[in-house]
Design a protein around this motif. Sequence first.
Motif, PDB file in Angstrom:
ATOM      1  N   LYS A 248       0.840  -1.192   0.000  1.00  0.00           N
ATOM      2  CA  LYS A 248       0.000   0.000   0.000  1.00  0.00           C
ATOM      3  C   LYS A 248       0.873   1.239   0.000  1.00  0.00           C
ATOM      4  CE  LYS A 248      -3.636  -2.245   2.595  1.00  0.00           C
ATOM      5  NZ  LYS A 248      -4.252  -2.372   3.918  1.00  0.00           N
TER       6      LYS A 248
ATOM      7  N   ASN B 138      -4.597   7.176  -2.822  1.00  0.00           N
ATOM      8  CA  ASN B 138      -4.160   5.879  -2.311  1.00  0.00           C
ATOM      9  C   ASN B 138      -3.828   4.959  -3.479  1.00  0.00           C
ATOM     10  OD1 ASN B 138      -5.817   5.473   0.876  1.00  0.00           O
ATOM     11  ND2 ASN B 138      -5.165   7.316  -0.163  1.00  0.00           N
TER      12      ASN B 138
ATOM     13  N   ASN C 167     -10.124   4.500  -1.627  1.00  0.00           N
ATOM     14  CA  ASN C 167     -10.315   5.257  -0.400  1.00  0.00           C
ATOM     15  C   ASN C 167     -11.418   6.283  -0.658  1.00  0.00           C
ATOM     16  OD1 ASN C 167     -10.333   6.881   1.824  1.00  0.00           O
ATOM     17  ND2 ASN C 167      -8.114   6.922   2.072  1.00  0.00           N
TER      18      ASN C 167
ATOM     19  N   GLN D 195      -2.848  10.788   6.463  1.00  0.00           N
ATOM     20  CA  GLN D 195      -2.753   9.393   6.035  1.00  0.00           C
ATOM     21  C   GLN D 195      -1.333   8.890   6.251  1.00  0.00           C
ATOM     22  OE1 GLN D 195      -5.115   8.474   2.399  1.00  0.00           O
ATOM     23  NE2 GLN D 195      -4.168  10.336   1.650  1.00  0.00           N
TER      24      GLN D 195
ATOM     25  N   GLU E 274      -8.486   4.622   6.064  1.00  0.00           N
ATOM     26  CA  GLU E 274      -9.009   5.713   5.242  1.00  0.00           C
ATOM     27  C   GLU E 274      -8.451   7.072   5.647  1.00  0.00           C
ATOM     28  OE1 GLU E 274     -13.255   5.552   5.063  1.00  0.00           O
ATOM     29  OE2 GLU E 274     -13.225   3.641   4.026  1.00  0.00           O
TER      30      GLU E 274
END
Lengths: 520, 168
Positions: free
Chosen positions: A224, A235, A258, A452, A506
């Motif tokens: 990720k 994302n 996201n 994030q 998220e």
Amino acid sequence: MADKIKLFVNGVEVEVEAGKNLIDAIGAVGIEIPHFCYHPALGSDGNCRMCLVGIEDGRPPLVPACKTPAQAGMKVLLDAAHIKKIQHDVMELELINHPIDCPICDQAGECKLQDFYMSYDKQPSRMTVAQVKKGKKLDYGCGIVHDQERCVLCARCVRFCRQITKTGELGIVNRSDAAQVEFFPGRPINNRYAQNIVDLCPVGAMTSADFRFKQRVWFLKRAKGICHGCAKGCNITIEHNREKYQEDRIYRFLPRLNPQVNGYFICDKGRYSYHKENEGRLTVARQGSQVRNQADALAACNQEISRSPKIAMILSPNCSLEEMVAVKSLAEKLGATLSGFSDGYISAGDGDGYLIQDDKSANRAGLGILGINSNRAVFEKDLGEAQLLVNFNNDLTRSYTEPELRALLKDTKMILAASHDDGLAAMAAIAIPIAAASEYSGSLVNCDNILQSFTKAVSKNHDPVDIGTLAAQLGSPLQTRAEQFSELRKYLSVLKNFEADTLPAEGLKLTDNEATHVTA
Amino acid sequence: MSNRSQLISTGKPFQFDRERDAEFERLSTRYPTRESLILPALWLIQEQEGWICQEALAYAADRIGTFASKLYEAVTFYTMFHLHPMGRNHICVCRTLSCWLLGKQEIVDFLKNEIGITPGQISEDGRFSLEEVECLGHCGTAPVVQVNGEFHENMDAGKLKELLATLP
Ligand code: SF4
Ligand code: SF4
Ligand code: FES
Ligand code: FES
């Protein structure tokens, strides 16, 4: 949290979210309803008929799951003989003219037709007439290669261009077995999100010229990540592979869902920014034109730092919050000035009100939160008074031409920590390689004040350090990532319930107070 | 089914003539959405030119305010739109069941002898073009021939010969 309802699938009770269609509702608890044309971002179209299911309550014998909302008490039939028969028959229809070129098709391994064939069909062909052959390897614009033969006419690509980019380049022309996806003559696909079409296409009919035949998808490792291409912070999934004896390479970035940030999609520019992670990298430390090992280069840096009475520091607006706070502590300890000046990262007018932002940096909001001054005049004044500039990966060539930079630096020495070997490295007294965005962990605040975090995806053979670690090696009081993170809690009270790398998937929406730097 | 995706570009800009322009404007108030004008616009083009070229499609898309790809879809889907020039007189012979049983082949054979064209062809002098089509909805009076949009019922070779003589 959405309401939960209970319904039955093949006689077994399951609890699902209310308000979704059957594909999504039941899919969320791990029960697959095969489908081609439905996509949550594009809505249902009802053209593929792969998703037909039975409902035992007096409705018509078959309903498309993509158009049927889940309801409490519903009895959904997936395993009945007549449903299995439908799935076989739809598969058979799809495969009448489909070339079975899976061994050379770039989508093999992530093709819904292939997967569904294996799960729902597996029959020998009954066709005795010649296949209808269509075009292969057609250039559809924006680096998209269309293989007409493989298309299952789900119209996802068509709907994407009409609904999402509103450019409407594609249509399905002709009818019956001559039907095919086409662009209007002379008007190929032309939008800044075009490559999403490749992800949306459930089969190998739309492939990416950039990725085709570079790797089989099952060899790729997935991690990720957050795109650092602009302030949106989309994302992404970073797909990479290290072939034997080679460097670990990224082969593509794919969008990662996201709903709070980028939904299902990313822009093409951000998608292609993986090239920059692979190429043009600074891989060895240098002092002047001499190659140095990391330890010697560090020692030389520390020497320069200790002998310079006045030091200016600058960091990149792409640095993570952890890196920023580490550098900030270092600057405070050394009595150095610190700037986040980075006008060159802004490309005015380029943003489009959708995902793409004018600001091509990933964490400008972080500069504000940590109270790091970004004013050009202040930076130039500080620089003018300093004997040493320590530059943490701020690509000053974005803001200045080379002669301007040389004039600005005059007899100020520059220590440069850089991920890339651009024009700046040649001007540095000492240059130290550092990690690029995919090679370390950290957190960022995007243009909508969403915090994030991202984690290290790729390990390079020369294993470069991140700026937080480098700052620690240069004497920052914050020696570990944990220390950096707890320092951040002083600026961001929302972090008090979290550890590094445990932020919600998220992201965390910051309050306006937090985002505008009101310390807790 | 045939591939109709090859549009012809004339290289010349297209525009509705006065009459079609007025008709287009009149129709535009008739539907709740402008996209409903796609089929009427295609008919107007065909009425004006006899066929539909690439420039005309792009023009109509602009006038309607929609994607050219949508007109491209419609024009290639409906086979009654001509994507290349036809003969001065366009003859459609129904080939579906009732007409087929009641002698459509006789009519087709007659045309082949009389003017030398088979379905899909245009006569050398450009006077006629011929096409076999699916059910024209006049099964009760089969076989049916449609010439320049007009229906001619209970057809046979003799009647058709008389009819051809009246055509320009
Ligand atoms: S090209 Fe792919 S996405 Fe587009 S209609 Fe065909 S199968 Fe669907
Ligand atoms: S919109 Fe910005 S963050 Fe998103 S993919 Fe594009 S460049 Fe990256
Ligand atoms: S997914 Fe339901 S018809 Fe295609
Ligand atoms: S079959 Fe010819 S009109 Fe119906």
